[in-house]
Motif scaffolding. Sequence first.
Motif, PDB file in Angstrom:
ATOM      1  N   CYS A  91      90.255 -79.058   0.120  1.00  0.00           N
ATOM      2  CA  CYS A  91      91.153 -78.593  -0.945  1.00  0.00           C
ATOM      3  C   CYS A  91      90.409 -77.912  -2.092  1.00  0.00           C
ATOM      4  N   PRO A  92      89.630 -76.897  -1.807  1.00  0.00           N
ATOM      5  CA  PRO A  92      88.880 -76.246  -2.888  1.00  0.00           C
ATOM      6  C   PRO A  92      89.778 -75.436  -3.806  1.00  0.00           C
ATOM      7  N   MET A  93      89.414 -75.376  -5.075  1.00  0.00           N
ATOM      8  CA  MET A  93      90.074 -74.500  -6.033  1.00  0.00           C
ATOM      9  C   MET A  93      89.038 -73.551  -6.598  1.00  0.00           C
ATOM     10  N   GLN A  94      89.392 -72.301  -6.697  1.00  0.00           N
ATOM     11  CA  GLN A  94      88.423 -71.266  -7.040  1.00  0.00           C
ATOM     12  C   GLN A  94      88.764 -70.574  -8.346  1.00  0.00           C
ATOM     13  N   LEU A  95      87.766 -70.377  -9.174  1.00  0.00           N
ATOM     14  CA  LEU A  95      87.869 -69.491 -10.323  1.00  0.00           C
ATOM     15  C   LEU A  95      87.116 -68.216  -9.951  1.00  0.00           C
ATOM     16  N   ALA A  96      87.787 -67.083  -9.986  1.00  0.00           N
ATOM     17  CA  ALA A  96      87.171 -65.831  -9.547  1.00  0.00           C
ATOM     18  C   ALA A  96      87.290 -64.767 -10.621  1.00  0.00           C
ATOM     19  N   GLU A  97      86.222 -64.011 -10.779  1.00  0.00           N
ATOM     20  CA  GLU A  97      86.223 -62.887 -11.708  1.00  0.00           C
ATOM     21  C   GLU A  97      87.218 -61.838 -11.238  1.00  0.00           C
ATOM     22  N   PRO A  98      88.132 -61.401 -12.106  1.00  0.00           N
ATOM     23  CA  PRO A  98      89.114 -60.390 -11.691  1.00  0.00           C
ATOM     24  C   PRO A  98      88.456 -59.034 -11.480  1.00  0.00           C
ATOM     25  N   ASP A  99      89.094 -58.224 -10.657  1.00  0.00           N
ATOM     26  CA  ASP A  99      88.608 -56.861 -10.466  1.00  0.00           C
ATOM     27  C   ASP A  99      88.761 -56.077 -11.760  1.00  0.00           C
ATOM     28  N   PRO A 100      87.857 -55.122 -12.019  1.00  0.00           N
ATOM     29  CA  PRO A 100      87.966 -54.313 -13.238  1.00  0.00           C
ATOM     30  C   PRO A 100      89.281 -53.543 -13.248  1.00  0.00           C
ATOM     31  N   PRO A 101      89.929 -53.440 -14.402  1.00  0.00           N
ATOM     32  CA  PRO A 101      91.201 -52.708 -14.472  1.00  0.00           C
ATOM     33  C   PRO A 101      90.991 -51.226 -14.182  1.00  0.00           C
ATOM     34  N   THR A 102      91.914 -50.640 -13.470  1.00  0.00           N
ATOM     35  CA  THR A 102      91.784 -49.220 -13.104  1.00  0.00           C
ATOM     36  C   THR A 102      92.063 -48.293 -14.280  1.00  0.00           C
ATOM     37  N   ASP A 103      92.848 -48.769 -15.269  1.00  0.00           N
ATOM     38  CA  ASP A 103      93.181 -47.910 -16.403  1.00  0.00           C
ATOM     39  C   ASP A 103      92.271 -48.127 -17.595  1.00  0.00           C
TER      40      ASP A 103
END
Length: 227
Positions: A48-60
């Motif tokens: 049951c892992p929970m992940q914190l992930a860096e979001p992708d850079p915004p395109t705008d």
Amino acid sequence: MLCATRAAAGAVRRQLPVPDRLHAHHSRRGPLRWAPEEVRRIRPFLHCPMQLAEPDPPTDGTLSPPSTDTPTTAAVLARLPRSAVAHFACHGSNDHTNQGMLHLHDHATAPLTISALAQTDLAQPRLAYLSACGTANPGTNLIDQALHLTGAFQLAGFPQVVGALWPIDDRQAAVVTESFYSRLTADGSGRLDPDQAASALPDTVRAARDRCPAPPSLRAGHLHTGA
């Protein structure tokens, strides 16, 4: 980030203690292309892992406020106390003032440093894996008294910690990580046994050497500290 509640992580004898996994693959040093693959490879070993992930850079080009799943320093420190296993895949550095840091989402303004970690009260730590460059490098100012991030995680309460002495290859880090976790479940029970970390890491490094003898720097930088 993969994390657990205290109750879930405490069920060590019946199942894998749920890990805390930091996956921050964008930073000032550029994306770690193999960090998502590293996450994918170790998930089967975790309950049951929970992940914190860096979001992708915004395109705008616009910046949004961090979400609850963004690996900020505050979010990580809030989850560490109730996590049995913490796995970080991100950039790391040592600024030669004995304040090594992990490059999380907000590392420029609120870095996860040794001093920040020292104030964390951990309830049931078992294993911390720092898949980041230089986390076992003490710097040069006080080399005879130095404390690096790997040692700081141990002093904070994690009895088993894996770090890196120097910059590590992104792709090789994913391979070493998968092999390491597989050796923690080698007894056939399917349960992760962090107490085997001291023998699992050198076995992993030797296996990597046998697959690819040169160059040694690709694998030899991984270091275990603990009992």
